[in-house]
Design an enzyme around this catalytic site. Structure first.
Site, PDB file in Angstrom:
ATOM      1  N   ASP A  16      17.497 -13.767 -15.020  1.00 42.41           N
ATOM      2  CA  ASP A  16      18.223 -13.195 -16.148  1.00 42.41           C
ATOM      3  C   ASP A  16      17.218 -12.650 -17.165  1.00 42.41           C
ATOM      4  O   ASP A  16      16.022 -12.580 -16.882  1.00 42.41           O
ATOM      5  CB  ASP A  16      19.169 -14.240 -16.764  1.00 42.41           C
ATOM      6  N   ARG A  17      17.678 -12.294 -18.326  1.00 38.07           N
ATOM      7  CA  ARG A  17      16.806 -11.715 -19.359  1.00 38.07           C
ATOM      8  C   ARG A  17      15.689 -12.643 -19.804  1.00 38.07           C
ATOM      9  O   ARG A  17      14.655 -12.205 -20.282  1.00 38.07           O
ATOM     10  CB  ARG A  17      17.653 -11.365 -20.583  1.00 38.07           C
TER      11      ARG A  17
END
Length: 136
Positions: A16-17
């Site tokens: 994810d980020r």
């Protein structure tokens, strides 16, 4: 107990980020582990399906202990927890070196391509016996 291990590096698209592996990717890694576990025993998913034996997922469980991150070297260990004539329960452990990150399992049924349950020990006793020898 027989187990099979494979290792790889976490790819960017699996995170994810924050650079942490997205939770559903572990289930994909379980699938790869199960596929390679069977291959290590001398048969493949494809061969089983061609012989009319399917292994649909009946249940999945996963306990997250610590996150894997981008570019970590990961090892997935696969083993058989339980075996009956109509289903099999695979266990999985995901490690970063010696650190256990995730534990999980899948329960797979033995069915026809129409998802009708079958007794593996009757349909394919040689495969059943190999799996039985690997069971805890």
């Amino acid at each position: 107990m027989y187990s099979y291990k494979f290792s790889f590096r976490v790819r960017y698209e699996e995170t994810d980020r924050m650079g942490i592996v997205y939770h559903s990717n572990y289930i994909i890694w379980f699938d790869i582990g199960r596929t390679e576990f069977l291959r290590s025993l001398g048969f493949t998913y494809r061969q089983l399906e061609e012989e009319g034996i399917w292994l649909p997922i009946l249940e999945v469980g996963c306990k997250y202990k610590s996150p894997a991150k981008y570019d970590d070297e990961i090892t997935v260990e696969t083993y058989i927890m339980e075996l009956s004539r109509v289903k099999i329960k695979f266990g999985y452990r995901v490690f970063r070196f010696d650190e256990l990150l995730v534990e999980g399992y899948t329960v797979n049924g033995f069915t026809t391509d129409k998802l009708k349950p079958i007794s593996l020990n009757k349909i394919k006793p040689e495969v059943y016996n190999i799996l039985k020898q690997c069971t805890l």
